[in-house]
Design an enzyme around this catalytic site. Structure first.
Site, PDB file in Angstrom:
ATOM      1  N   ARG A 162      11.172 -20.840 -13.567  1.00 51.55           N
ATOM      2  CA  ARG A 162      11.047 -20.824 -12.284  1.00 51.55           C
ATOM      3  C   ARG A 162       9.636 -20.205 -11.553  1.00 51.55           C
ATOM      4  NH1 ARG A 162      17.137 -19.501 -11.795  1.00 51.55           N
ATOM      5  NH2 ARG A 162      17.743 -21.340 -11.219  1.00 51.55           N
ATOM      6  N   LYS A 165      17.233 -16.470  -9.647  1.00 52.78           N
ATOM      7  CA  LYS A 165      18.182 -16.781  -8.831  1.00 52.78           C
ATOM      8  C   LYS A 165      19.827 -16.369  -8.870  1.00 52.78           C
ATOM      9  CE  LYS A 165      19.566 -21.343  -6.583  1.00 52.78           C
ATOM     10  NZ  LYS A 165      19.025 -22.712  -6.775  1.00 52.78           N
ATOM     11  N   HIS A 219       8.339 -26.429 -11.455  1.00 54.05           N
ATOM     12  CA  HIS A 219      10.048 -27.080 -11.722  1.00 54.05           C
ATOM     13  C   HIS A 219       9.512 -28.219 -12.694  1.00 54.05           C
ATOM     14  CE1 HIS A 219      12.913 -25.283 -10.519  1.00 54.05           C
ATOM     15  NE2 HIS A 219      14.227 -25.915 -10.437  1.00 54.05           N
ATOM     16  N   ARG A 221       9.525 -26.767 -15.674  1.00 54.38           N
ATOM     17  CA  ARG A 221      11.080 -26.739 -15.977  1.00 54.38           C
ATOM     18  C   ARG A 221      12.040 -27.163 -16.145  1.00 54.38           C
ATOM     19  NH1 ARG A 221      14.705 -21.986 -15.079  1.00 54.38           N
ATOM     20  NH2 ARG A 221      16.616 -23.152 -13.525  1.00 54.38           N
ATOM     21  N   HIS A 261      21.451 -21.822 -15.002  1.00 53.90           N
ATOM     22  CA  HIS A 261      23.065 -21.903 -14.528  1.00 53.90           C
ATOM     23  C   HIS A 261      23.729 -21.433 -14.501  1.00 53.90           C
ATOM     24  CE1 HIS A 261      19.628 -26.061 -14.710  1.00 53.90           C
ATOM     25  NE2 HIS A 261      19.553 -25.534 -13.937  1.00 53.90           N
ATOM     26  N   TYR A 290      19.918 -33.285 -16.916  1.00 56.50           N
ATOM     27  CA  TYR A 290      18.651 -33.733 -18.001  1.00 56.50           C
ATOM     28  C   TYR A 290      18.859 -34.743 -18.956  1.00 56.50           C
ATOM     29  CZ  TYR A 290      16.849 -29.417 -16.512  1.00 56.50           C
ATOM     30  OH  TYR A 290      16.190 -28.905 -15.355  1.00 56.50           O
TER      31      TYR A 290
END
Length: 376
Positions: A235, A260, A324, A327, A350, A359
């Protein structure tokens, strides 16, 4: 315990006093037990049984129904999803604004709570902007008189004016923050309906387009930034917070700290990027952060986007590209090359594979075996 019997606790504000609301489906046993609680009362306007919000009453409720019904406190005990960031809380922009006469500003208590909760500066700006738009939609109503009716009216206004779903959700978050965190009424508006999140396909670059972007710049620092964003799936905030010590050339990994969700993780370090980083280090000699500005401060987020804009323009790429996007491209290319989704989940940081599954909608590997009817 009868698992079919459950009571949901919610926060209520009645005549400026805090109450505990008890919600449950029609059940003679539960209703008889609720009525047996001392100091319990029925609020006709809200159609709910309630008790004054005290620690003693909370304990009493749990003890009273133990073994009889499950107490659902999901909406009662507040949680903080704020992220601890290594940055100075800066609201100078808030104090130095030139505002029109009669403009209703966000109360200082709102900013104080954002600071105490450790919200990022960009999030603070978003929350303040959204909340002030809500306040100024009702110019003749004092903030203390705003309630659920005004919230719903404002949301209807945004829907009528075709505000995006993401912006409506941001606005709801900013309003909920005031009532639930600043006024200490957690989940006061838990039943406010949110718009469904729009399912839009991600913008993904091809490996060829990625190489065109990276080779389009002659600036070594810019080349390293683009290479790391893509090859490590970072990120933008993660990249600008990288320290020199986070590059582990022995294990060929990049350590991402306080990502995150306040999580640390390791991700991939490409050999070609490492070679460029070694040349970059000798030339630029960064002190603390891996990428620093001219005065040795941490590189800015806007500078990262400027680098991306310039490289895509030079490379002749017409897609709208952000950090992003690189990414997303990293994850999609791994998936197309046969990498297990669970490994991609770990590399991206994640919490769930459900997030990583987005994805699968843009990976084209599965299309290769399909014969186009035009070619039959």
């Amino acid at each position: 315990m009868d698992l079919k019997k459950h009571i949901t606790l919610i926060h209520l504000s009645i005549d400026n006093k805090k109450y505990i609301g008890l919600q449950f489906r029609s059940d003679k046993v539960l209703e008889r037990m609720v009525k047996a609680l001392p100091e319990i009362s029925w609020n006709a306007s809200k159609e709910i049984y309630c008790l004054l919000n005290t620690k003693e009453h909370v304990t009493l409720i749990f003890n009273h129904f133990r073994g009889i019904a499950w107490i659902n406190s999901t909406y009662f005990f507040k949680k903080s999803h704020a992220k601890n960031l290594d940055e100075v809380f800066d609201v100078s922009w808030f104090r130095n604004r030139n505002l029109p006469q009669g403009y209703k500003c966000c109360p200082s208590s709102y900013l104080d709570k954002l600071e105490l909760k450790g919200y990022a500066n960009n999030t603070v700006k978003t929350y303040v902007s959204c909340f002030e738009k809500f306040l100024n939609y009702f110019p003749d109503t004092a903030i203390s008189h705003l309630n659920e009716f005004q919230v719903r009216e404002y949301l209807k206004y945004m829907v009528r004016n075709k505000a995006s779903n993401s912006y409506i959700n941001q606005s709801i978050n900013s309003i909920k923050f005031y009532f639930e965190i600043v006024l200490d009424l957690p989940n006061q508006f838990y039943d406010i309906e949110r718009p469904r999140r729009q399912r839009k396909l991600l913008v993904v670059l091809s490996p060829r387009e990625i190489k065109m972007m990276i080779t389009a710049t002659n600036n070594l620092k810019h080349k390293c930034i683009l290479g790391l964003l893509y090859s490590a799936g970072l990120r933008r905030s993660e990249l600008i917070n990288l320290k020199i010590s986070d590059i582990d050339s022995e294990r060929m990994v990049v350590k991402v700290n306080d990502a995150k969700g306040n999580k640390d993780r390791y991700t991939l370090l490409a050999k070609t990027v490492l070679e460029d980083l070694r040349l970059y280090y000798k030339q630029y000699k960064p002190n603390n952060y891996l990428f620093e500005g001219q005065t040795k401060e941490r590189y800015s987020a806007s500078s990262i986007q400027n680098i991306i804009n310039y490289s895509t323009q030079i490379a002749g790429i017409k897609k709208h590209v952000t950090a992003h996007t690189l990414r997303h491209s990293f994850a999609t290319h791994l998936l197309e090359n046969g990498t297990d989704l669970r490994y991609i989940q770990i590399l991206l940081g994640h919490n769930s594979t459900k997030t990583t599954e987005i994805y699968t909608h843009v990976a084209t590997t599965s299309f290769a075996a399909i014969k186009n009817p035009m070619d039959l």
